[in-house]
Design a protein around this motif. Structure first.
Motif, mmCIF file in Angstrom:
data_model
loop_
_atom_site.group_PDB
_atom_site.id
_atom_site.type_symbol
_atom_site.label_atom_id
_atom_site.label_comp_id
_atom_site.label_asym_id
_atom_site.label_seq_id
_atom_site.Cartn_x
_atom_site.Cartn_y
_atom_site.Cartn_z
ATOM 1 N N VAL A 1 11.009 16.514 -20.417
ATOM 2 C CA VAL A 1 11.067 15.565 -19.297
ATOM 3 C C VAL A 1 12.013 14.427 -19.679
ATOM 4 C CG1 VAL A 1 9.701 14.187 -17.659
ATOM 5 C CG2 VAL A 1 8.655 16.152 -18.810
ATOM 6 N N PRO A 2 13.318 14.660 -19.661
ATOM 7 C CA PRO A 2 14.275 13.599 -20.019
ATOM 8 C C PRO A 2 14.154 12.431 -19.044
ATOM 9 C CG PRO A 2 15.375 15.744 -19.764
ATOM 10 C CD PRO A 2 13.991 15.904 -19.263
ATOM 11 N N ALA A 3 14.144 11.228 -19.565
ATOM 12 C CA ALA A 3 13.976 10.060 -18.693
ATOM 13 C C ALA A 3 14.581 8.813 -19.320
ATOM 14 C CB ALA A 3 12.489 9.831 -18.413
ATOM 15 N N GLU A 4 14.932 7.852 -18.457
ATOM 16 C CA GLU A 4 15.381 6.543 -18.925
ATOM 17 C C GLU A 4 14.185 5.679 -19.292
ATOM 18 O OE1 GLU A 4 18.272 4.516 -16.472
ATOM 19 O OE2 GLU A 4 18.934 6.428 -15.606
ATOM 20 N N VAL A 5 13.118 5.802 -18.484
ATOM 21 C CA VAL A 5 11.909 5.007 -18.732
ATOM 22 C C VAL A 5 10.682 5.896 -18.555
ATOM 23 C CG1 VAL A 5 10.536 3.000 -18.068
ATOM 24 C CG2 VAL A 5 13.036 2.918 -17.866
ATOM 25 N N TYR A 6 9.848 5.933 -19.589
ATOM 26 C CA TYR A 6 8.570 6.637 -19.496
ATOM 27 C C TYR A 6 7.471 5.632 -19.144
ATOM 28 C CZ TYR A 6 10.914 10.578 -21.735
ATOM 29 O OH TYR A 6 11.775 11.609 -22.023
ATOM 30 N N ALA A 7 6.376 6.147 -18.600
ATOM 31 C CA ALA A 7 5.292 5.263 -18.140
ATOM 32 C C ALA A 7 4.731 4.413 -19.277
ATOM 33 C CB ALA A 7 4.185 6.084 -17.486
ATOM 34 N N TRP A 8 4.655 4.986 -20.498
ATOM 35 C CA TRP A 8 4.083 4.229 -21.617
ATOM 36 C C TRP A 8 5.029 3.155 -22.142
ATOM 37 C CZ3 TRP A 8 5.433 9.395 -21.851
ATOM 38 C CH2 TRP A 8 6.477 9.746 -22.706
ATOM 39 N N GLN A 9 6.293 3.200 -21.685
ATOM 40 C CA GLN A 9 7.259 2.174 -22.089
ATOM 41 C C GLN A 9 7.278 0.994 -21.125
ATOM 42 O OE1 GLN A 9 10.699 4.745 -22.124
ATOM 43 N NE2 GLN A 9 10.610 5.036 -24.351
ATOM 44 N N ASP A 10 6.557 1.128 -20.020
ATOM 45 C CA ASP A 10 6.514 0.080 -19.008
ATOM 46 C C ASP A 10 5.217 -0.718 -19.175
ATOM 47 O OD1 ASP A 10 7.604 -0.989 -16.292
ATOM 48 O OD2 ASP A 10 5.504 -0.518 -15.873
ATOM 49 N N SER A 11 5.337 -1.984 -19.590
ATOM 50 C CA SER A 11 4.157 -2.796 -19.912
ATOM 51 C C SER A 11 3.240 -3.002 -18.704
ATOM 52 C CB SER A 11 4.578 -4.146 -20.486
ATOM 53 O OG SER A 11 5.393 -4.850 -19.564
ATOM 54 N N GLN A 12 3.824 -3.137 -17.519
ATOM 55 C CA GLN A 12 3.005 -3.347 -16.328
ATOM 56 C C GLN A 12 2.145 -2.113 -16.031
ATOM 57 O OE1 GLN A 12 5.223 -4.641 -12.914
ATOM 58 N NE2 GLN A 12 3.440 -4.775 -11.591
ATOM 59 N N LYS B 1 -10.783 0.451 -17.842
ATOM 60 C CA LYS B 1 -11.613 -0.503 -18.583
ATOM 61 C C LYS B 1 -11.635 -0.138 -20.072
ATOM 62 C CE LYS B 1 -14.614 -1.818 -14.716
ATOM 63 N NZ LYS B 1 -13.765 -1.203 -13.687
ATOM 64 N N ASN B 2 -10.441 0.191 -20.569
ATOM 65 C CA ASN B 2 -10.290 0.599 -21.960
ATOM 66 C C ASN B 2 -8.999 -0.005 -22.504
ATOM 67 O OD1 ASN B 2 -9.976 1.838 -24.433
ATOM 68 N ND2 ASN B 2 -9.995 3.926 -23.648
ATOM 69 N N PRO B 3 -9.098 -0.949 -23.453
ATOM 70 C CA PRO B 3 -7.895 -1.602 -23.983
ATOM 71 C C PRO B 3 -6.964 -0.652 -24.732
ATOM 72 C CG PRO B 3 -9.827 -2.173 -25.297
ATOM 73 C CD PRO B 3 -10.330 -1.450 -24.093
ATOM 74 N N ASP B 4 -7.473 0.531 -25.092
ATOM 75 C CA ASP B 4 -6.651 1.492 -25.829
ATOM 76 C C ASP B 4 -6.018 2.548 -24.921
ATOM 77 O OD1 ASP B 4 -7.274 0.303 -28.312
ATOM 78 O OD2 ASP B 4 -9.169 1.404 -28.387
ATOM 79 N N ALA B 5 -6.299 2.489 -23.632
ATOM 80 C CA ALA B 5 -5.749 3.485 -22.705
ATOM 81 C C ALA B 5 -4.223 3.397 -22.670
ATOM 82 C CB ALA B 5 -6.319 3.270 -21.304
ATOM 83 N N THR B 6 -3.583 4.546 -22.612
ATOM 84 C CA THR B 6 -2.122 4.576 -22.603
ATOM 85 C C THR B 6 -1.640 5.842 -21.908
ATOM 86 O OG1 THR B 6 -0.117 4.612 -23.976
ATOM 87 C CG2 THR B 6 -2.079 5.689 -24.873
ATOM 88 N N TYR B 7 -0.418 5.769 -21.378
ATOM 89 C CA TYR B 7 0.204 6.938 -20.768
ATOM 90 C C TYR B 7 0.916 7.806 -21.819
ATOM 91 C CZ TYR B 7 -0.565 5.369 -15.954
ATOM 92 O OH TYR B 7 -1.127 5.000 -14.763
ATOM 93 N N TYR B 8 0.946 7.337 -23.060
ATOM 94 C CA TYR B 8 1.607 8.144 -24.088
ATOM 95 C C TYR B 8 0.881 9.483 -24.198
ATOM 96 C CZ TYR B 8 4.050 9.558 -28.270
ATOM 97 O OH TYR B 8 4.820 10.256 -29.163
ATOM 98 N N PRO B 9 1.613 10.583 -24.210
ATOM 99 C CA PRO B 9 0.973 11.905 -24.185
ATOM 100 C C PRO B 9 0.019 12.132 -25.359
ATOM 101 C CG PRO B 9 3.332 12.088 -23.758
ATOM 102 C CD PRO B 9 3.089 10.679 -24.190
ATOM 103 N N ALA B 10 -1.153 12.682 -25.026
ATOM 104 C CA ALA B 10 -2.144 13.048 -26.038
ATOM 105 C C ALA B 10 -2.339 14.556 -25.965
ATOM 106 C CB ALA B 10 -3.466 12.326 -25.792
ATOM 107 N N ALA B 11 -1.907 15.269 -26.981
ATOM 108 C CA ALA B 11 -1.972 16.729 -26.974
ATOM 109 C C ALA B 11 -3.388 17.219 -27.245
ATOM 110 C CB ALA B 11 -1.007 17.300 -28.003
ATOM 111 N N GLN B 12 -3.822 18.191 -26.446
ATOM 112 C CA GLN B 12 -5.146 18.795 -26.595
ATOM 113 C C GLN B 12 -4.979 20.289 -26.854
ATOM 114 O OE1 GLN B 12 -7.408 19.085 -22.982
ATOM 115 N NE2 GLN B 12 -9.300 19.696 -24.014
ATOM 116 N N LEU B 13 -5.714 20.808 -27.808
ATOM 117 C CA LEU B 13 -5.655 22.230 -28.123
ATOM 118 C C LEU B 13 -6.454 23.010 -27.083
ATOM 119 C CD1 LEU B 13 -4.249 23.714 -30.467
ATOM 120 C CD2 LEU B 13 -6.459 23.751 -31.645
ATOM 121 N N VAL B 14 -5.845 24.068 -26.525
ATOM 122 C CA VAL B 14 -6.508 24.899 -25.519
ATOM 123 C C VAL B 14 -6.161 26.369 -25.759
ATOM 124 C CG1 VAL B 14 -6.538 23.108 -23.727
ATOM 125 C CG2 VAL B 14 -4.584 24.681 -23.865
#
Length: 207
Positions: A103-114, A124-137
């Protein structure tokens, strides 16, 4: 749909514990409740996720419907006969980088502070982020019932703002190959007609 005999008196939570083999499941398979709901008719609905060697099987969800402590019916999908290793050859971090590259991009969601702050507030989680979290399936891109089609994979979601895109991506956990991607944001345009303020008909494109 599966209908249990009237003489069957087990509650839903005992069905897979006592009758795993009757469903074609092995000792490597487990069924775990992921949701429980009750309705106005007195039924309680249990939604189970299938796990193989502790790893969730994508698309393998089965529902049991219970009333007055007895399981009445069941429906859903199970994948029987699975035979694969649950030990990945590539790391979650490597799989995440391969997914981001899809997913080539200029701006990813986790790079946008807002966007990040909004997500933290919503969850309601201070650690929540859009940075991808890989899950084994355990995954087959056709979601078939053929156990030989299933592979161990890393599943992750990549969200970009510029350009706008959101994709669920599956990476083979042994080879690093991209197995499949699903667009979570769908764009379409349909021709139509509209009536203007001047009561005239005009052709429009509807998104």
């Amino acid at each position: 749909w599966l209908k249990f005999k009237p003489s069957f008196s087990q509650p839903a939570f005992k069905v897979f514990l006592s009758n795993k083999a009757l469903f074609g499941l092995s000792n490597a398979d487990d069924m775990k409740v992921i949701r429980k709901e009750s309705d106005q008719f007195g039924f309680t609905h249990y939604r189970y996720q299938q796990y193989y060697l502790g790893v969730p099987v994508e698309g393998a969800v089965y529902l049991l419907h219970e009333k007055n402590g007895k399981t009445n019916t069941g429906n859903g999908k199970l994948v029987t006969g699975l035979n694969l290793s649950a030990n990945p050859a590539i790391t979650a971090s490597d799989a995440t980088q391969k997914a981001i590259a899809q997913v080539p991009a200029e701006v990813y969601a986790w790079q946008d502070s807002q966007s990040e702050q909004l997500l933290k507030g919503i969850r309601k989680n201070p650690d929540a982020t859009y940075y991808p979290a890989a899950q084994l399936v355990v995954f087959d891109k056709t979601f078939s019932n053929n156990p030989s089609n299933y592979k161990l994979a890393w599943k992750t979601e990549v969200y970009s703002l510029k350009p706008l895109a959101r994709k669920q991506i599956y990476i083979d956990a042994n080879t690093g190959e991209v197995l499949h991607s699903i667009n979570m944001i769908i764009h379409t345009e349909v021709p139509g007609t509209a009536v203007t303020c001047a009561n005239e008909t005009q052709a429009v494109a509807i998104d």
